[in-house]
Scaffold this active site. Structure first.
Site, short mmCIF file in Angstrom:
data_model
loop_
_atom_site.label_atom_id
_atom_site.label_comp_id
_atom_site.label_asym_id
_atom_site.label_seq_id
_atom_site.Cartn_x
_atom_site.Cartn_y
_atom_site.Cartn_z
CD GLU A 261 -2.89 -1.08 2.41
OE1 GLU A 261 -2.82 -0.10 3.20
OE2 GLU A 261 -3.71 -1.99 2.55
CG HIS A 280 -6.23 0.47 4.60
ND1 HIS A 280 -5.02 -0.09 4.90
CD2 HIS A 280 -7.00 0.27 5.71
CE1 HIS A 280 -5.03 -0.60 6.12
NE2 HIS A 280 -6.23 -0.39 6.63
#
Length: 528
Positions: A261, A280
């Protein structure tokens, strides 16, 4: 109050105003690099972060005045908790502030996935009207398999039941009684994969849960089933899911979290149509963001007011405990960790038994340390002295404290006894004159081992050749044996051996050691 607070990530103004109202000096400086933070942190007594800022040992070594770190959220992966503990800095988080948001987002992903909502939206925006292309599935009477039945997982179960779904689940730490209370049918992990139409995971990322959803388990699933991950990147093997999506074995997958990420260009999901991906944002609701910052702010205020913050992850010193109990607190946590790795079955009750002089003391802090050690292996590093008992209750694990007055072979001794679905297991320890912890008994086998580092614990037939086999196989795999302890039971013909080794023993080596059939139990244990 004269304390200075640094806010290093974007947070709700409500939290900042509450700190200022309490008399703190608050500075907001976001987007700092590691080097910039090393310089800036020197003058602050507390820092509040979310997920963007990483608190490294380098930063902590420069934080000469820092007393507490507040993580406005659940995960503390971006904080070097071990280093913070070394420097005497308390780390607090807000493990419950975003539970509802995470559970609701999970259900949003499930509905979007089964009803093709994102794909249909894109189609309409392209001025298409392909209704038949986006025919989906109802949730009613579908079976949802929930992996991890903590607060988020249990809320997902509640929502699923409202939709008329059958709820099955896997969580090796929750008791059968607690699962029944929630209306969840507990099953072995592989059976959940076989039975479920939808698998959703709600576990922390640990060594044990890394790629928990892998190619082998995906192949157990029904053709046309779905996988959802709103927990942690790495719990699901993204390449294995992508392969199953392309082959048609899986009908769809949704993910809010990823192994890398922000998401990288070569992520295997990006090119696959029947996926729903979000960046997220499981906890990204206005309500959750307010909840977590206010919770952390209240804990920081409590800390500087001399009270124990309820979300303390490490709590470097257990306040109010006499120095002579500190070695026992350390031993107790190690025994809790040890027994968790030793026992494969579901634990329903933990009994902590005190013998000798230690039984005359106030041992509450020691008992809580046993629970803390056990639960750290279950829940991760956010378990603390403050929340350990509540977490045990949440899992339905009962615990009792027993003080025995009878004679024992040591001046003081602790036994941690666990009652599992298949029987009773125990481990005992003491502190000797060198003030170092020792494990002195496993079940009925006498040993003398230091509870630290990498350990191999074997229960095997007491016959020639087994110790030599361990030496040969470990040596062949470049694993050095640092120490060995052996306990024998002549009546049973069995022995228990504890090997201290210098590095981790992987599953392939464990399987090779077990291959002859004369080892009844073999456990790899790590005690930090």
């Amino acid at each position: 109050m004269n304390e200075k607070i640094l806010i290093a990530d974007e947070v709700s103004q409500l939290g900042i105003r509450r700190l200022e109202s309490a008399g703190f000096q608050v500075d907001v400086k976001t987007g700092l690099s590691e080097d910039e933070l090393c310089e800036t942190i020197k003058e602050y007594n507390a820092i509040i972060i979310r997920s963007s800022t990483k608190i490294t040992e380098k930063i902590l070594s420069n934080a000469k005045n820092l007393k507490i770190i507040g993580r406005a959220g659940v995960g503390v992966d971006n904080i070097n908790v071990e280093a913070a503990t070394k420097y005497g800095i308390v780390v607090v988080n807000s493990p419950e502030g975003n539970i509802i948001s995470a559970a609701e987002h999970t259900f949003g992903l499930i509905i979007s996935l089964l009803r093709n909502i994102p794909q249909a939206d894109r189609s309409v925006r392209n001025l298409e009207w392909k209704r038949n292309k986006f025919t989906g599935h109802e949730l009613y009477r579908k079976t949802i398999g929930i992996i991890g039945l903590g607060k988020v997982g249990s809320n997902v179960a509640k929502y699923a039941k409202a939709f008329g779904m059958k709820v099955i689940g896997y969580d090796p730490y929750i008791t059968l009684d607690r699962a029944r209370e929630m209306g969840i049918v507990l099953m072995p992990l592989d059976e959940v994969f076989k039975e479920a139409d939808i698998i959703t995971v709600h576990v922390p990322k640990t060594k044990e849960t890394y790629h928990l959803v892998n190619e082998e388990r995906i192949q157990l699933m029904k053709k046309g089933s779905y996988i959802v991950n709103a927990a942690r990147g790495g719990v699901v093997d993204e390449n294995a899911v992508a392969k199953a999506l392309r082959s048609g074995h899986l009908a769809g997958a949704a993910s809010d979290v990823f192994e890398n990420e922000p998401i990288v260009p070569d992520n295997p999901y990006i090119s696959i149509e029947n996926t729903v991906l979000t960046p997220h944002i499981g906890a990204a609701t206005k309500e959750a963001q307010v909840n977590v910052i206010l919770d952390v702010v209240d804990q920081i205020i409590a800390f500087f007011d001399g009270r124990i913050p309820h979300g303390a992850v490490n709590l470097p010193a257990f306040r109010g405990v006499s120095d002579d109990l500190l070695p026992w607190i350390d031993l107790a946590e190690r025994l809790g960790k040890f027994v968790k790795d030793l026992v494969a079955d579901r634990v329903n009750k933990i009994e902590i038994v005190y013998y000798g002089d230690i039984a005359k003391k106030n041992v509450n802090s020691i008992s809580i340390s046993v629970l803390k050690g056990y639960l750290i292996k279950v829940k991760g590093n956010y378990v603390s002295f403050v929340n350990a008992l509540a977490l045990a209750n949440e899992l339905g694990i009962r615990y009792t404290e027993i003080k025995e007055s009878g004679d024992v072979d040591f001046k003081s001794m602790i036994t941690v006894r666990v009652l599992t679905d298949s029987g009773i297991r125990s481990v005992s320890g003491t502190i000797l004159s060198d003030q170092k912890p020792r494990i002195i008994e496993i079940d009925s086998y006498r040993v003398d081992a230091f509870p630290e580092g990498y350990l191999l614990v074997s229960r095997h037939r007491d016959k020639p050749g087994i110790i030599g086999r361990f030496g040969t196989i470990l040596g062949k795999n470049n694993i050095n044996i640092a120490g060995m302890q052996l306990g024998r039971n002549l009546s049973s013909g069995l022995a228990v051996m504890i090997l201290s080794v210098d590095s981790e023993v992987n599953d392939d080596v464990l399987e090779e050691l077990l291959s002859k059939g004369d080892i009844e139990e073999l456990r790899s244990i790590y005690l930090s």
